[in-house]
Structures are given as structure tokens and as C-alpha cells.
Design an enzyme around this catalytic site. Structure first.
Site, PDB file in Angstrom:
ATOM      1  N   PRO A   1       0.714   2.719  -2.831  1.00  0.00           N
ATOM      2  CA  PRO A   1      -0.614   2.839  -3.396  1.00  0.00           C
ATOM      3  C   PRO A   1      -1.660   2.183  -2.534  1.00  0.00           C
ATOM      4  CG  PRO A   1       0.849   1.448  -4.716  1.00  0.00           C
ATOM      5  CD  PRO A   1       1.410   1.562  -3.371  1.00  0.00           C
ATOM      6  N   GLU A   2      -2.664   2.934  -2.180  1.00  0.00           N
ATOM      7  CA  GLU A   2      -3.842   2.382  -1.546  1.00  0.00           C
ATOM      8  C   GLU A   2      -4.920   2.315  -2.629  1.00  0.00           C
ATOM      9  OE1 GLU A   2      -4.517   4.188   2.337  1.00  0.00           O
ATOM     10  OE2 GLU A   2      -2.483   4.945   2.349  1.00  0.00           O
TER      11      GLU A   2
END
Length: 272
Positions: free
Chosen positions: A2-3
Site C-alpha cells: 500500500p502506498e
DNA sequence: AAGTGGACCTGCTAGC
DNA sequence: TGCTAGCAGGTCCACT
């Protein structure tokens, strides 16, 4: 995994539903990155406040009892469930509430759940203290970026990834933003001209904004808290496209390694 | 101070 | 079919 877009999409997918919920139980699975730092018993009965995001971290306030800082690491995801299914092998944190179960699934266990008495208190303050500006903060612009890059000899890609200038762009979006701005990822950071810094700041915001609208990127297993996948991977211009032709000019996309991470770029569209 | 490489941990895939 | 090497969305930490 996840960014920033994935973390924000996750936050939006359960923040309203969990706000005001009463904590009825906690379950810890295998160890995550750090110990939680609190006796779970002491959190029972507290009410969940408004879930906040800073960089790729989420802050879950527990009114009167501090709060929990969550990080999804490389492989983490959160689910907010009506039922309470038995935990699977990779479910390492459960927060039971009277409105549902918040469950962290994280096969690689690079993620974290850490308690602090406040956002400003340790250990959270130190974790968040070194973070750069939020990309959508109005103070983040070409001027700021250009100034922050001065004196840095690392490649621009690594400077973006480091997160101490601007947060949120991880490996996918750093590559995509550099493509959008037409900048070679190997360019020494301090050599980025002021006009190109403007372009890059805009590109970072644009790419992250587009990814947010697309519900994030689901390469393998990203889902929001209701199990919905993202679709930004369909729009990726360079990430994961080694050997495929550039959508803009047709040149084969290249993959190199910088700081032990893959970088994808178009050798023709992106200049030093 | 800034840069580098190693560490954390598991799962999947490509290639033999 | 089975094994192995290499790769993966993050980031802290020790060391130069």
C-alpha cells in the site's frame, strides 16, 4: 503493497462506519514490526474516534485512551467485517467493536499496530516526525521540492521514495510520477531544475490523485476494508511494464535497480 | 549529514 | 511434478 492512495482508500472505506464504535475486544496474532506497547485489556470500552491518515500510516483514536497507529507494510490490508470469522493464518490483529470487526491481514508482517497515549507521544511522534509534506498540502510545490533536493546526491527516484520531502509515493507512484514529468529516475536529485521541480510536484499530486480516484492499485491482493479492489494498475504507464512498449512513444520500457528496488522508465520520454 | 546495504517475513512465479 | 532463485506495494537501523 500500500502506498498513499491504497491507505487513503482503505481509510475512507471504514472510517465513517467505525467512528463512535465501542471497543469490545482485541486479538493479537503473530508479532508484527513492533510490539503493540499496551495491555490490550486497558483499551476495552473505549470509543473509536475519527480515523486519520499521515503518509502511509493510519491513526485510530481511542477516546480517552490514546490511539493505535496502523501501518500496512508491504502486504497488509484491513477489513471491516460484520461477522467475526475465525482468524486465518495471516490475520495478526483484530479490533472487535460493537459495530464490526476491524481485522489486519498481513502475510509478510512488515506492518504494525502501535499504541500511544497521543499522536504527539512516543513512539508515534518519532515515527511520524521524520515525514515530509503531504502531497496535497498546499505547501508542497516546486519551490519546496527544489529547495529540499538541493545538496542531495542520490537519484531523484530515491529522493522521492525516501518520504522525508513528500510522503505517499512508493515504488509504483514514484515511477509513474517521474514518467509523467519526463524525468530520468537516475538524475541526481540536486540537478533537478526549478521548472522541472514544478513539473514533478504537479506530477506527484496528479498521479496520486488519479490512483485515489481509481481506488488504488491492486497488483495482487490489495482490497479496501470492504473487499473492493483498485484499478489504477490498468493506467500504469511504466510500472511492471519492462520490455513492453511505451504508451507515448513506443520505446521499450526499461527496468533498472536503484537502492535495491526496481525502477521502470521510458528511456526515450524521460530525460536527465 | 547524507548515502548504502542489510534486516524484517512469507508467498508467488518463472525457469530448470 | 518438484525444487530453487528471484521478486514483491515499506522503512527502520547500523554503519561509512
Amino acid at each position: 503493497m500500500p502506498e498513499l492512495p491504497e491507505v487513503e482508500v482503505t481509510r475512507r472505506s471504514f472510517a465513517a462506519a467505525i467512528q463512535g464504535a465501542r471497543v469490545t475486544g482485541l486479538r493479537l496474532g503473530k508479532p508484527l514490526r513492533w510490539p503493540i506497547g499496551v495491555d490490550p485489556e486497558t483499551l476495552l470500552g473505549s470509543r473509536v474516534g475519527s480515523v486519520q491518515r499521515r503518509g502511509k500510516y493510519l491513526w485510530l483514536p481511542l477516546e480517552g485512551r490514546g490511539g493505535l497507529l496502523l501501518h500496512l507494510g508491504m502486504s497488509g490490508s484491513l477489513a471491516f467485517l460484520d461477522a467475526t470469522p475465525a482468524p486465518g493464518a495471516h490475520d495478526h490483529f483484530d479490533l472487535h467493536t460493537d459495530r464490526g470487526l476491524l481485522r489486519l491481514t498481513d502475510p509478510r508482517r512488515f506492518g504494525a499496530v502501535v499504541w500511544a497515549s497521543a499522536l504527539e507521544a512516543e513512539p508515534v511522534a518519532t515515527l511520524l516526525g521524520g515525514l515530509g509534506l503531504e502531497p496535497f498540502d498546499e505547501r508542497f510545490d516546486g519551490l519546496h521540492l527544489h529547495a529540499a533536493l538541493s545538496g542531495r546526491r542520490v537519484a531523484i527516484k530515491q529522493a522521492l521514495l525516501a518520504g522525508d520531502i513528500v510522503v505517499g509515493a512508493g515504488n509504483i507512484y514514484a515511477c509513474e510520477a517521474l514518467f509523467m514529468a519526463g524525468i530520468d529516475p537516475r538524475l541526481p536529485a540536486a540537478r533537478l531544475s526549478r521548472p522541472r521541480a514544478d513539473k514533478l510536484a504537479t506530477a506527484v499530486r496528479t498521479v496520486l490523485g488519479q490512483a485515489l480516484e481509481a481506488g488504488g492499485t491492486t497488483l495482487r491482493d490489495f482490497r479496501d476494508a470492504h473487499g473492493v479492489a483498485g484499478s489504477f494498475q490498468m493506467q500504469a504507464q511504466v510500472y511492471g511494464r519492462e520490455g513492453e512498449s511505451c504508451r507515448r512513444c513506443g520505446t521499450a520500457i526499461r527496468r533498472i535497480v536503484q537502492g535495491q528496488r526496481s525502477t521502470f522508465f521510458c528511456p526515450s520520454c524521460q530525460k536527465r
